[in-house]
Write a protein that holds these residues in place. Structure first.
Motif, PDB file in Angstrom:
ATOM      1  N   ARG A   1      -2.183   0.932  10.968  1.00 33.57           N
ATOM      2  CA  ARG A   1      -0.859   0.383  10.672  1.00 33.57           C
ATOM      3  C   ARG A   1      -0.023   0.262  11.935  1.00 33.57           C
TER       4      ARG A   1
ATOM      5  N   ALA B   1      -6.473   8.373   5.252  1.00 34.12           N
ATOM      6  CA  ALA B   1      -5.039   8.213   5.498  1.00 34.12           C
ATOM      7  C   ALA B   1      -4.764   8.117   6.992  1.00 34.12           C
TER       8      ALA B   1
ATOM      9  N   GLU C   1       8.971   9.506   6.982  1.00 32.02           N
ATOM     10  CA  GLU C   1       9.212   8.105   6.620  1.00 32.02           C
ATOM     11  C   GLU C   1       9.594   7.290   7.846  1.00 32.02           C
TER      12      GLU C   1
ATOM     13  N   ASP D   1      -6.745  14.250   5.387  1.00 32.87           N
ATOM     14  CA  ASP D   1      -7.305  13.050   4.764  1.00 32.87           C
ATOM     15  C   ASP D   1      -7.662  12.014   5.832  1.00 32.87           C
TER      16      ASP D   1
ATOM     17  N   ALA E   1      -0.652  12.985   3.526  1.00 36.88           N
ATOM     18  CA  ALA E   1      -2.098  13.040   3.309  1.00 36.88           C
ATOM     19  C   ALA E   1      -2.815  13.488   4.581  1.00 36.88           C
TER      20      ALA E   1
ATOM     21  N   ASP F   1       0.821  -1.218   0.000  1.00 41.62           N
ATOM     22  CA  ASP F   1       0.000   0.000   0.000  1.00 41.62           C
ATOM     23  C   ASP F   1       0.856   1.270   0.000  1.00 41.62           C
ATOM     24  N   LYS F   2       0.297   2.318   0.630  1.00 42.97           N
ATOM     25  CA  LYS F   2       1.003   3.601   0.637  1.00 42.97           C
ATOM     26  C   LYS F   2       2.131   3.576   1.653  1.00 42.97           C
ATOM     27  N   THR F   3       3.167   4.344   1.358  1.00 44.25           N
ATOM     28  CA  THR F   3       4.272   4.426   2.303  1.00 44.25           C
ATOM     29  C   THR F   3       3.863   5.298   3.482  1.00 44.25           C
ATOM     30  N   ASP F   4       4.651   5.204   4.565  1.00 51.14           N
ATOM     31  CA  ASP F   4       4.391   6.033   5.742  1.00 51.14           C
ATOM     32  C   ASP F   4       4.427   7.501   5.362  1.00 51.14           C
ATOM     33  N   GLU F   5       5.391   7.850   4.535  1.00 45.34           N
ATOM     34  CA  GLU F   5       5.544   9.254   4.161  1.00 45.34           C
ATOM     35  C   GLU F   5       4.301   9.759   3.432  1.00 45.34           C
ATOM     36  N   GLU F   6       3.789   8.929   2.526  1.00 43.11           N
ATOM     37  CA  GLU F   6       2.578   9.328   1.783  1.00 43.11           C
ATOM     38  C   GLU F   6       1.407   9.507   2.737  1.00 43.11           C
ATOM     39  N   LEU F   7       1.272   8.593   3.704  1.00 37.92           N
ATOM     40  CA  LEU F   7       0.161   8.688   4.644  1.00 37.92           C
ATOM     41  C   LEU F   7       0.260   9.947   5.488  1.00 37.92           C
TER      42      LEU F   7
END
Lengths: 187, 203
Positions: free
Chosen positions: A26, A19, A67, A16, A11, A2-8
């Motif tokens: 997670r 997210a 990250e 979001d 967001a 899925d999405k990386t920690d940084e992306e979450l």
């Protein structure tokens, strides 16, 4: 995975909700486990859990390494758990009826040390592996948990009976599931 | 002799790591691993991973605990109409524990050898204060604990006297002795000012 920690984290900074939910989900196991491993009971661990995620939300714009949010959460959980233990010990110590000497009473709370770094790092790694396991299909997940999440795994015959398959299939299936797990963790 | 050594299947490597091979098979495997970096890396991964899983004592948070944390974002969005809140704010710390209020039988209130201990909490800050007699005066020391580093200043002020000190990297401090009286304690960091409105030193 899925999405990386940084992306979450990025967001979440934009509000979001999905997210945020993904981030909490997670890391729920890691945060809660650190609190419990620090010696807190369920209620105290639940309090620490809420404090940690509240702090994350308050500081989310200022987190320097998104990250590494897992490390931030584990470290914050450790610190909050330590403080919770200190408060617990203070009330327990001064409430004791048996008389200890004066030095004991003047004893500082600082002798109750927080979880060591090595333990915390190991718990982070365990959390990472567990996330990989949870992302596997159900059959693989069940097999891996039965075989590898116990200090003393049951014999293959017993596992085969539990899963309703032949004993001879356990070995190869185990290997396929482990390979899948490794691929997931390497992403 | 062929230089192409067949690699054991992952199946076999797992058996090896789990100790399911016979002594002969193990020895054969060891020989292969000493010459094959790829398989050695596979075995290392298996050993590390199994070591982690077998000692994993983690537990999931109860569902209601996770759900409560998930709601935080929605709640925050609902309550904040203005943009960012002020970075610097004032927190009044409430007394949670004072060893001086323990029953006389414990021998603390009569000014025994031990220091008086007071614990305060204000939002996400904990203040641990110690008060020790020094002749007719009082030596106040302690530690401020917060979500981030708590370096800053502390000021103890009252009609009878005043003392100031700096908080170290751990938020700990030690103030010069002050006379008996009633005081205010103010700790200021870059994020917050934590205040104890009334601290009585001595009777």
């Amino acid at each position: 995975m899925d999405k990386t920690d940084e992306e979450l984290v990025r967001a979440c900074r934009h509000g979001d909700e999905a997210a945020w939910e993904a981030l909490v989900t997670r890391y729920q196991r890691l945060v809660y486990s650190v609190a419990r491993r620090s010696g807190l009971d369920g209620d105290a661990a639940a309090d620490v859990f809420q404090h940690v995620f509240t702090a994350l939300l308050q500081q989310i714009d200022r987190i320097e390494q998104p990250e590494r949010i897992g490390g931030w959460l584990a470290t914050t959980a450790r610190r909050e758990s330590w403080r919770s233990r200190k408060r617990e010990r203070a009330t327990v110590r001064h409430g004791r009826l048996d008389d200890e000497n004066a030095d004991d009473r003047a004893e500082t709370l600082r002798d109750d040390a927080p979880l060591p770094d090595e333990v915390l790092l190991r718990m982070e790694e365990q959390s990472r592996v567990r996330r990989g396991v949870d992302a596997l299909d159900e059959r693989c997940r069940t097999l891996i948990v039965l075989l590898f999440y116990r200090a003393d795994p049951p014999p293959y015959a017993e596992i085969a009976a539990t899963l309703g398959t032949s004993e001879g299939s356990i070995g190869p299936r185990r290997a396929r599931c482990l390979e899948k797990l490794r691929r997931l963790l390497q992403e | 002799m062929s230089t192409d050594t067949p690699h054991p299947a992952f199946d076999r490597l797992s058996d090896f790591v789990e100790g399911r091979l016979s002594a002969d098979e193990e020895e054969e495997m060891q020989q292969h691993l000493s010459m094959c970096a790829g398989c050695a890396a596979d075995v290392a991964w298996l050993e590390d991973t199994m070591s982690l899983t077998r000692t994993d004592t983690g537990e999931d948070a109860p569902l209601w605990v996770t759900a409560r944390a998930v709601r935080l974002l929605r709640e925050q969005a609902a309550t904040s109409s203005a943009p960012q809140p002020a970075r610097w704010r004032r927190v009044i710390a409430a007394l949670e524990f004072d060893s001086a209020t323990m029953p006389l039988a414990f021998g603390m209130r009569s000014g025994g050898a031990g220091a008086r201990q007071l614990l305060y909490r204000g939002e996400e800050y904990d203040l641990d204060l110690r008060v020790a007699p020094e002749g007719a005066w009082w030596h106040v020391s302690g530690q401020l604990l917060g979500p981030t580093t708590t370096t800053g200043q502390v000021a103890l002020a009252g009609g009878a006297g005043r003392a100031e000190a700096t908080l170290d990297a751990l938020g700990a401090f030690s103030l010069a002795p002050v006379p008996t009286g009633e005081y205010t304690v103010r700790l200021r960091t870059d994020a917050v000012e934590v205040e104890v409105t009334t601290l009585r030193l001595g009777e």
